[in-house]
Design an enzyme around this catalytic site. Structure first.
Site, short mmCIF file in Angstrom:
data_model
loop_
_atom_site.label_atom_id
_atom_site.label_comp_id
_atom_site.label_asym_id
_atom_site.label_seq_id
_atom_site.Cartn_x
_atom_site.Cartn_y
_atom_site.Cartn_z
N SER A 132 92.25 23.91 17.52
CA SER A 132 92.71 22.67 16.89
C SER A 132 93.53 23.08 15.68
O SER A 132 93.37 24.19 15.15
CB SER A 132 91.50 21.83 16.45
OG SER A 132 91.89 20.81 15.55
N TYR A 145 83.27 21.85 11.97
CA TYR A 145 84.33 21.89 12.98
C TYR A 145 85.38 22.94 12.59
O TYR A 145 85.80 23.75 13.42
CB TYR A 145 84.95 20.51 13.11
CG TYR A 145 85.90 20.36 14.28
CD1 TYR A 145 85.43 20.43 15.58
CD2 TYR A 145 87.26 20.12 14.08
CE1 TYR A 145 86.29 20.27 16.66
CE2 TYR A 145 88.13 19.97 15.14
CZ TYR A 145 87.64 20.05 16.43
OH TYR A 145 88.50 19.89 17.50
#
Length: 263
Positions: A132, A145
């Protein structure tokens, strides 16, 4: 690598991005082994593209070993499964921390360890890790994350050098905000006006490009977001202030509220 006739193991195949990746790989001539937690979603997709479905909850520490044994020999591994990991770090139980680390980082590493010698014996192959843009720059309420996605980037970079002599390619794909599917849509987050998005199909195209052209890293985001990420890597404090003015904390808070039951 030409994907025609190659077998691809795809994790996280039950989500919209996973569906797009599976269909795109199938159009390139790949044979798919699909895995995820929901057989009611996996099996119709497998039938549609002539693939095979294997149910697996990768948050189970033993699931990765079972998965690779059941999947058998493959030519390509696409590690797409992921948990959001949003919220203040103090809001996570130790078990929730383990789940995020296991699914987002530990399982891709274990699968790589398992398949490396098999791929080398078959003459080569490819690993693709779906990270990401959060794996390149940190954001509020996303520390867990960020940690896992930064970890995938570091793992992929180091591994790419190790695998070159074995004729095994390694790629990391970095999506930004994805519309129509994925974590932001699942959480019901409405992005501020002007924030650019990409489609699941663009992520799927990037996966194919990474494999066919043996690209080390590919960002999937509009130009402005890619430039912003580059700047954040050079001047993180300045980028953080700009991000805050653009509503980063508000978006992160909405993500946390929408995803807290999916840890």
């Amino acid at each position: 690598m030409n994907l025609h006739g190659k077998t691809v193991l795809l994790t996280g195949a039950t989500g919209g991005i996973g569906h797009a990746i599976a269909r795109r790989l199938h159009r390139e001539g790949g044979t798919l082994v699909l895995t995820g937690r929901r057989t009611d979603v996996l099996e119709p997709l497998a039938q549609e593209i002539g693939g095979r479905a294997i149910a697996a909850d990768l948050a189970d520490p033993a699931a990765a070993e079972r998965l690779v044994e059941e999947a058998g020999d493959v030519d390509v591994v696409v590690a797409n499964a992921g948990l959001p990991g949003t919220g203040e770090i103090t809001s996570f139980s130790p078990q929730e921390i383990d789940r995020v680390l296991d699914v987002n980082l530990r399982v891709p590493i274990l699968m790589t360890r398992h398949y490396t010698e098999r791929l080398a014996a078959r003459g080569g192959g490819h690993f693709v890790f779906i990270s990401s843009l959060a794996g390149k720059t940190g954001s509020p309420y996303s520390s867990m994350y960020n940690a896992t996605k930064f970890g995938l980037r570091g793992f992929g970079q180091g591994l790419r050098h190790e695998m070159a002599a074995k004729n095994i390619g390694v790629s990391v794909v970095f999506p930004g905000f994805i519309r129509d599917a994925g974590m932001f849509v699942d959480a019901g987050v409405e992005l501020p006006r002007g924030v650019g998005t990409s489609s699941p199909e663009e992520v799927a195209d990037a996966v194919v490009t990474a494999i066919v052209r043996n690209r080390g890293e590919i960002d999937v985001a509009p130009l402005g977001m890619r430039v912003g990420t580059l700047v954040a890597g050079i001047a993180p404090a300045t980028a953080a202030r700009v991000s805050e003015l653009a509503g980063a904390s508000k978006i992160a808070g909405e993500m946390t509220a929408g995803q807290v039951d999916k840890r």
